[in-house]
Motif scaffolding. Sequence first.
Motif, PDB file in Angstrom:
ATOM      1  N   SER A 144       2.256   1.814  -3.499  1.00 49.82           N
ATOM      2  CA  SER A 144       1.300   2.389  -4.445  1.00 49.82           C
ATOM      3  C   SER A 144       1.027   3.854  -4.106  1.00 49.82           C
ATOM      4  CB  SER A 144       0.005   1.583  -4.470  1.00 49.82           C
ATOM      5  OG  SER A 144      -0.683   1.700  -3.233  1.00 49.82           O
ATOM      6  N   LEU A 145       1.035   4.177  -2.809  1.00 52.12           N
ATOM      7  CA  LEU A 145       0.851   5.566  -2.412  1.00 52.12           C
ATOM      8  C   LEU A 145       2.022   6.412  -2.902  1.00 52.12           C
ATOM      9  CD1 LEU A 145      -0.703   7.756  -0.900  1.00 52.12           C
ATOM     10  CD2 LEU A 145       0.525   7.076   1.166  1.00 52.12           C
ATOM     11  N   ALA A 151       3.409  10.403  -9.300  1.00 50.59           N
ATOM     12  CA  ALA A 151       2.666  10.697 -10.530  1.00 50.59           C
ATOM     13  C   ALA A 151       1.970  12.041 -10.434  1.00 50.59           C
ATOM     14  CB  ALA A 151       1.658   9.587 -10.808  1.00 50.59           C
ATOM     15  N   ALA A 152       1.407  12.361  -9.258  1.00 53.94           N
ATOM     16  CA  ALA A 152       0.719  13.645  -9.081  1.00 53.94           C
ATOM     17  C   ALA A 152       1.700  14.806  -9.177  1.00 53.94           C
ATOM     18  CB  ALA A 152      -0.008  13.666  -7.744  1.00 53.94           C
ATOM     19  N   GLU A 167       0.833  -1.202   0.000  1.00 52.50           N
ATOM     20  CA  GLU A 167       0.000   0.000   0.000  1.00 52.50           C
ATOM     21  C   GLU A 167       0.866   1.250   0.000  1.00 52.50           C
ATOM     22  OE1 GLU A 167      -2.884  -0.003   3.123  1.00 52.50           O
ATOM     23  OE2 GLU A 167      -3.616  -1.984   2.602  1.00 52.50           O
ATOM     24  N   ALA A 222       3.902   5.808  -5.428  1.00 57.64           N
ATOM     25  CA  ALA A 222       3.796   5.906  -6.879  1.00 57.64           C
ATOM     26  C   ALA A 222       2.753   6.945  -7.273  1.00 57.64           C
ATOM     27  CB  ALA A 222       3.448   4.549  -7.483  1.00 57.64           C
ATOM     28  N   ARG A 223       1.636   6.972  -6.563  1.00 56.08           N
ATOM     29  CA  ARG A 223       0.596   7.962  -6.869  1.00 56.08           C
ATOM     30  C   ARG A 223       1.058   9.379  -6.563  1.00 56.08           C
ATOM     31  NH1 ARG A 223      -4.628   5.995  -3.898  1.00 56.08           N
ATOM     32  NH2 ARG A 223      -3.044   5.435  -2.383  1.00 56.08           N
ATOM     33  N   ILE A 224       1.797   9.546  -5.458  1.00 49.75           N
ATOM     34  CA  ILE A 224       2.323  10.873  -5.119  1.00 49.75           C
ATOM     35  C   ILE A 224       3.310  11.335  -6.185  1.00 49.75           C
ATOM     36  CG2 ILE A 224       3.777  12.133  -3.482  1.00 49.75           C
ATOM     37  CD1 ILE A 224       2.427  10.511  -1.245  1.00 49.75           C
ATOM     38  N   GLU A 262       2.571  15.428 -12.786  1.00 46.05           N
ATOM     39  CA  GLU A 262       1.485  16.023 -13.557  1.00 46.05           C
ATOM     40  C   GLU A 262       1.182  17.461 -13.161  1.00 46.05           C
ATOM     41  OE1 GLU A 262      -1.940  13.589 -13.150  1.00 46.05           O
ATOM     42  OE2 GLU A 262      -1.034  11.858 -14.117  1.00 46.05           O
TER      43      GLU A 262
END
Length: 97
Positions: free
Chosen positions: A11-12, A18-19, A8, A14-16, A22
């Motif tokens: 994935s967190l 990616a954000a 978890e 990775a999402r941070i 972007e």
Amino acid sequence: MADDRNTENDSLDARIAAAKAESVRPSTADSQAEGRGWAIGAEFVVTILITTFIGYFLDGYFNTKPWLMIVFLLLGFAAGTRRAMQTSKQFDADPKD
């Protein structure tokens, strides 16, 4: 041996990442344009304040309260508007923009 890592968190992360990738950052030209806009606004307000204070002090000297302050306030507004128009015309004529 088992992998004890928490997926978890991965994935967190990775999402941070990616954000952050972007996120839209203003360009240098946008930052300069914003700075110029603030400069024009500040110059406008300062012109009005200075002329109003001059009128206020002249009112005290000539004992004509509040007439000279009102006159100088209107003159300051006119001068500030004229100066803001001149400055923005210079910025519009700048070939770098």
